[in-house]
Design an enzyme around this catalytic site. Structure first.
Site, PDB file in Angstrom:
ATOM      1  N   THR A  73       0.844  -1.201   0.000  1.00  0.00           N
ATOM      2  CA  THR A  73       0.000   0.000   0.000  1.00  0.00           C
ATOM      3  C   THR A  73       0.879   1.251   0.000  1.00  0.00           C
ATOM      4  O   THR A  73       0.613   2.208  -0.731  1.00  0.00           O
ATOM      5  CB  THR A  73      -0.973  -0.034   1.199  1.00  0.00           C
ATOM      6  OG1 THR A  73      -1.761  -1.217   1.079  1.00  0.00           O
ATOM      7  CG2 THR A  73      -1.885   1.172   1.214  1.00  0.00           C
ATOM      8  N   ASN A 161      -5.310 -10.847  -7.111  1.00  0.00           N
ATOM      9  CA  ASN A 161      -5.350 -11.471  -5.784  1.00  0.00           C
ATOM     10  C   ASN A 161      -6.586 -12.338  -5.562  1.00  0.00           C
ATOM     11  O   ASN A 161      -6.566 -13.265  -4.771  1.00  0.00           O
ATOM     12  CB  ASN A 161      -5.258 -10.401  -4.691  1.00  0.00           C
ATOM     13  CG  ASN A 161      -6.161  -9.220  -4.940  1.00  0.00           C
ATOM     14  OD1 ASN A 161      -6.125  -8.599  -5.999  1.00  0.00           O
ATOM     15  ND2 ASN A 161      -6.989  -8.909  -3.966  1.00  0.00           N
ATOM     16  N   GLN A 191       1.199 -10.254  -5.956  1.00  0.00           N
ATOM     17  CA  GLN A 191       0.893 -11.685  -6.033  1.00  0.00           C
ATOM     18  C   GLN A 191       1.862 -12.429  -6.951  1.00  0.00           C
ATOM     19  O   GLN A 191       1.751 -13.644  -7.109  1.00  0.00           O
ATOM     20  CB  GLN A 191      -0.559 -11.899  -6.497  1.00  0.00           C
ATOM     21  CG  GLN A 191      -1.613 -11.298  -5.574  1.00  0.00           C
ATOM     22  CD  GLN A 191      -1.710 -11.995  -4.219  1.00  0.00           C
ATOM     23  OE1 GLN A 191      -1.231 -13.123  -4.036  1.00  0.00           O
ATOM     24  NE2 GLN A 191      -2.309 -11.331  -3.236  1.00  0.00           N
ATOM     25  N   HIS A 213       4.367  -9.759   3.362  1.00  0.00           N
ATOM     26  CA  HIS A 213       3.542 -10.753   4.069  1.00  0.00           C
ATOM     27  C   HIS A 213       2.748 -11.674   3.149  1.00  0.00           C
ATOM     28  O   HIS A 213       2.075 -12.581   3.610  1.00  0.00           O
ATOM     29  CB  HIS A 213       2.620 -10.064   5.091  1.00  0.00           C
ATOM     30  CG  HIS A 213       1.469  -9.312   4.515  1.00  0.00           C
ATOM     31  ND1 HIS A 213       0.207  -9.836   4.502  1.00  0.00           N
ATOM     32  CD2 HIS A 213       1.381  -8.091   3.956  1.00  0.00           C
ATOM     33  CE1 HIS A 213      -0.616  -8.946   3.958  1.00  0.00           C
ATOM     34  NE2 HIS A 213       0.079  -7.878   3.619  1.00  0.00           N
ATOM     35  N   CYS A 338     -10.266  -8.543   1.933  1.00  0.00           N
ATOM     36  CA  CYS A 338     -10.556  -7.189   2.381  1.00  0.00           C
ATOM     37  C   CYS A 338     -12.058  -6.930   2.412  1.00  0.00           C
ATOM     38  O   CYS A 338     -12.533  -6.141   3.200  1.00  0.00           O
ATOM     39  CB  CYS A 338      -9.894  -6.177   1.467  1.00  0.00           C
ATOM     40  SG  CYS A 338      -8.179  -6.573   1.196  1.00  0.00           S
TER      41      CYS A 338
HETATM   42  N1  PLP Z   1      -2.055  -5.322  -4.008  1.00  0.00           N
HETATM   43  C1  PLP Z   1      -2.486  -6.590  -4.022  1.00  0.00           C
HETATM   44  C2  PLP Z   1      -2.684  -7.297  -5.333  1.00  0.00           C
HETATM   45  C3  PLP Z   1      -2.750  -7.249  -2.836  1.00  0.00           C
HETATM   46  O1  PLP Z   1      -3.186  -8.520  -2.847  1.00  0.00           O
HETATM   47  C4  PLP Z   1      -2.571  -6.547  -1.605  1.00  0.00           C
HETATM   48  C5  PLP Z   1      -2.925  -7.190  -0.323  1.00  0.00           C
HETATM   49  O2  PLP Z   1      -4.061  -7.527  -0.071  1.00  0.00           O
HETATM   50  C6  PLP Z   1      -2.104  -5.240  -1.640  1.00  0.00           C
HETATM   51  C7  PLP Z   1      -1.860  -4.652  -2.858  1.00  0.00           C
HETATM   52  C8  PLP Z   1      -1.834  -4.461  -0.359  1.00  0.00           C
HETATM   53  O3  PLP Z   1      -0.652  -4.962   0.227  1.00  0.00           O
HETATM   54  P1  PLP Z   1      -0.164  -4.586   1.719  1.00  0.00           P
HETATM   55  O4  PLP Z   1      -0.990  -5.400   2.636  1.00  0.00           O
HETATM   56  O5  PLP Z   1       1.277  -4.975   1.757  1.00  0.00           O
HETATM   57  O6  PLP Z   1      -0.322  -3.121   1.887  1.00  0.00           O
END
Ligand code: PLP
Length: 686
Positions: A73, A161, A191, A213, A338
């Site tokens: 993010t 994702n 991903q 993570h 989410c």
């Molecule tokens: N982009 C994708 C494709 C994701 O799957 C995620 C996580 O859910 C994110 C961005 C956000 O990642 P982070 O949790 O490291 O901020």
């Protein structure tokens, strides 16, 4: 207790043992600040530099920058801010730089939200434009060709994702190349790490965010690749860390752990190969097809990462499947993690044009490259167990007296009143989306349907009744008003009236007509075909007032509504003891003490029979009464009978038990509690 099988790797992953060891090493011993010039600092600096060097090799970063962030993010914000600051400078200089911010329609929300946010904050005045995808989830390159010449920034993820669909990055690069210097390009690679080959410097990608993570590093660490020469503006400024590109003392434990994951990727031998993971997916898919005939996969396997299986099962809500998998100790998610709290249809699947039942009933099962064959064996066995639990009789028809099954969907409640010994049933107000399910249930349990009745409560109700009659092969033409079967018997009410009535085993269901074609149905124990007010247990009424006005219900009659009234499907008629407010919550850490103090408390498990069959019953070794949420109506009178005895409801996560407790509370039970967090949290305190 069943061991937990974690199959939600796209949401997050456990931590690789070597990553954990690296993080602990930093927290315990090498805790220096990499900006310090003394020996402790130098040792920390060495970890930082070595991890960055590894990251550069694994990502194929060439002369580009690789910086550590708190996660994807942050990487996304930094990329968007950098691109939009460059746009603003060019706008100020009077240069044309496009008017669109293009993002894939299936992008993670962090991307579209960041675009809208920074566009507003910076006043760049560009327009967000979603790039549609085709039925396979691939970006529409023909549309991109039209948009690219007008775009300032294009954002397209490497792999999705929710579905695992892998984007055609080469195709996108070709289209962007046709637009000359073209827009800036961000590719969310979250991903892709560890699952797809990466050689970023050989591409025209300007920004590529990563998250630790999602691949066995802890939460709170990530990376951002920035192509050499791409515009850059720091998101955070201060102490000048990361060569002034991202200030703030580095998350050294996270970075060291990420370094261990990168080492595993670079050195090989730790993670499964693509071919191995392909084989694992085939086995999981086989088990799923066996367990859930009719299952459909929401993305073509040949287009998707082998680690993601997204599917829907006809006539099953994703919540029901999730409850079933969870009971069997398998952690999977609905749509995307989410949005799991809201039961909204997946916007990703909707963008692919899938019908609502597939986008709102979607389940995502995802594993990681660390999982081995034994893990997949265990997962397949559990999936088969879930299938068997569903095929088993979900309706316990052995009880004495009439059973009442509640069927709820989209805020509407319907009821099946049945008698197992007599083998007969009556359906009342079947919810439109559950017509097929209702027919299958009645058939599978060998119940002969005497009538499909409507209360006239809802305009779609009559149509759903007709569909259910057709599905059961009942003759619609023979049905009278509100579906009443021709030639059924009569009952005498206490006030002398004669009303149409049906015998369901030893019970009597009498119809009392209200105004404007509405009807209420009174269920009671019949004595010489007479229904006394005192014998009416339940009244099925489309609207709250209808049954009460029939003058035949008494204070202990439970009104079953077609839609919630005061947040509950049940109500007490006038003269009953309806209570406002909310029932109490029992925190999981207080459960044992509460049960010791109140030895008379009744524990009630409201999970469905299939869940208990898939995973086992009981709470913390204590006996519990199983009353599935869908059978609560039938047991209300017994549960209300002893107001001095506390009742503690529990379920998987605490949602259904909260509803059960609310129903009892509304009906006047003074001591109902719900176990907060359900079995999921109670297990940690047992
Ligand atoms: N982009 C994708 C494709 C994701 O799957 C995620 C996580 O859910 C994110 C961005 C956000 O990642 P982070 O949790 O490291 O901020």
């Amino acid at each position: 207790m069943t061991t937990e099988l974690y199959l939600d790797a796209n949401a997050t992953s456990p931590v690789l043992p070597s990553a954990l060891a690296a993080a602990i090493g930093v927290l315990e011993d090498r805790f220096g600040n990499p900006s310090s010039s003394h020996a402790s600092g130098l040792r920390a600096r060495r970890i930082l530099d070595a991890t960055r060097a590894r990251a550069r090799r694994v990502l194929g970063a060439g002369n580009g920058r690789v910086m550590f962030t708190s996660g994807a993010t942050e990487g996304i914000q930094t990329a968007v801010l950098s691109a939009l600051c460059a746009v603003r400078e060019r706008q100020a200089a009077g240069e044309a730089c496009g008017e669109l911010l293009v993002h894939g329609a299936t992008e993670h929300k962090a991307v579209s939200e960041a675009l809208a946010h920074w566009n507003r904050i910076l006043g760049t005045g560009l327009r967000l434009q979603a790039l549609p995808v085709d039925a396979d989830g691939l970006h529409r390159l023909d549309v991109l060709r039209e948009l690219a010449p007008r775009a300032a920034l294009v954002c397209t993820m490497a792999a999705n994702n929710e579905t695992g669909v892998v984007s055609d990055l080469d195709g996108i690069a070709r289209v962007l190349g046709e637009a000359g210097a073209g827009p800036l390009w961000m590719v969310d690679c979250v991903q892709a790490l560890g699952k797809l080959p990466l050689a970023l410097a050989g591409t025209r990608i300007d920004y590529a965010p990563f998250s630790g993570h999602k691949l066995y590093a802890p939460k709170g660490v990530g990376m951002l690749y920035v192509r050499e020469g791409a515009p850059y503006t720091p998101l955070m400024i201060g102490g000048g860390q990361e060569a002034g590109q991202r200030s703030g003392t580095e998350n050294m434990a996270g970075i060291a752990a990420l370094g261990a994951v990168l080492a595993a990727l670079e050195d090989g031998g730790v993670f499964r190969s693509h071919a191995q993971m392909d084989g694992m997916r085939a086995r999981l898919a086989g088990a799923l097809r066996e367990a859930f005939p009719g299952i459909v996969f929401n993305a073509p396997f040949e287009r998707a990462l082998p680690t993601t299986l997204n599917f829907a099962v006809p006539d099953m809500a994703s919540k029901e499947l999730l409850d079933l998998f969870d009971a069997a100790g398998m952690r999977v998610s609905a749509g995307s993690a989410c949005s799991a709290a809201k039961a909204a249809p997946s916007y990703v699947l909707a963008a692919m044009g899938l019908p609502l039942w597939r986008s709102s009933g979607a389940v995502r099962l995802s594993f990681g490259p660390l999982d081995d064959e034994a893990f997949i064996d265990a997962a397949c066995a559990r999936i088969r167990r879930c299938g068997a639990a569903l095929r088993g009789k979900v309706l316990d028809t052995s009880g004495a007296g009439p059973g009442i099954l509640q069927l709820s969907s989209e805020g509407r409640h319907g009821w099946i009143v049945f008698d197992g010994a007599a083998g007969v049933a009556v359906a009342i107000d079947p919810p439109p989306l559950l017509v097929n399910r209702s027919a299958a249930l009645l058939r599978e349990h060998g119940l002969r349907t005497l009538a499909v009745l409507g209360t006239g409560a809802d305009p779609d109700g009559a149509r759903a009744c007709g569909l259910l009659r057709a599905a059961l092969g009942l003759d619609d033409a023979q049905a009278g008003p509100q579906g009443w079967p021709q030639g059924a018997g009569e009952a005498r009410l206490e006030d002398g009236r004669r009303v149409p009535a049906l015998a369901i085993g030893d019970a009597l269901l009498a119809r009392v007509d209200g105004a404007a074609g509405a009807a209420s149905y009174l269920l009671g124990q019949a004595g010489a075909a007479q229904l006394r007010a005192g014998a009416v247990r339940m009244a099925f009424a489309g609207s709250a007032g209808a049954a009460a006005s029939a003058g035949l219900v008494h204070a202990a009659t439970v009104l079953c509504h077609g839609v919630d009234v005061a947040e509950a499907p049940f109500g007490a008629p006038a003269g009953g003891t309806a209570q406002d407010g909310m029932p109490g919550q029992l925190q999981p850490e207080a459960l044992a003490q509460f049960l010791d103090d109140r030895g008379d408390a009744l524990l009630v498990d409201v999970r469905e029979a299939g869940e208990i069959a898939a995973g086992g019953a009981g709470l913390a070794g204590r006996p519990a009464l199983g009353i599935p949420m869908s059978r609560l109506a039938e047991h209300l009178a017994d549960l209300l009978a002893d107001p001095a005895r506390p009742i503690v409801f529990f379920c998987r996560s605490g949602n259904r038990s909260a509803r059960a407790a609310l129903c009892l509370h509304r009906l006047g039970h003074p001591q109902v509690l719900t176990l907060a967090g359900g079995l999921a949290l109670a297990a940690e305190h047992s």
